[in-house]
Design an enzyme around this catalytic site. Sequence first.
Site, PDB file in Angstrom:
ATOM      1  N   PRO A 130       0.846  -1.199   0.000  1.00  0.00           N
ATOM      2  CG  PRO A 130       0.048  -0.984   2.182  1.00  0.00           C
ATOM      3  CD  PRO A 130       0.795  -1.920   1.267  1.00  0.00           C
ATOM      4  CG  HIS A 131       1.646   2.968  -3.168  1.00  0.00           C
ATOM      5  ND1 HIS A 131       1.292   1.665  -3.465  1.00  0.00           N
ATOM      6  CD2 HIS A 131       1.311   3.700  -4.250  1.00  0.00           C
ATOM      7  CE1 HIS A 131       0.794   1.613  -4.678  1.00  0.00           C
ATOM      8  NE2 HIS A 131       0.776   2.830  -5.177  1.00  0.00           N
ATOM      9  CB  ALA A 132      -0.769   7.521   0.014  1.00  0.00           C
TER      10      ALA A 132
END
Length: 149
Positions: free
Chosen positions: A63-65
């Site tokens: 997951p990333h942002a």
Amino acid sequence: MNDKLFDVKYIDLNVVTTEKFATIKHLANLMEERLVDVDKYVEDVKTRESMSTTGIGDGVAIPHAKSSWVKKPTVVVGKSLKGIEWQSLDDEPVHMVFLIAVPEGNGNEHLKILQMLAVSIMDDDFKEELENATDEKVIEKLLLDRTNN
């Protein structure tokens, strides 16, 4: 503040959450000092996750942002023995999570980190070393060695 992308402080080898967003929140809390606002960063990750799953299969999620709520690029590593329901591409539970946080305006840094992790995890020997590691320092060294190559 330490500028390392990977640090033993951001590694949890005993994640007990079993649901995707609870796990993301737990891992984001580990890097609270590197975030302006944990909850708003988690919302950015949820928004990204709603576009397509970051559960890439084979027990791994990334997951990333890219978020204005991030102060310093950071990767938090979580390992779960029980497994985490993630709606992964292969419909299997996740056992290794790499949560990537990159400040907005950092160009394509998040893509470089994502690519490095995805390519590294495809290396069976590397993935096995990560899975068998029982010490945060071992995982930190494995990941730092990958970023320096």
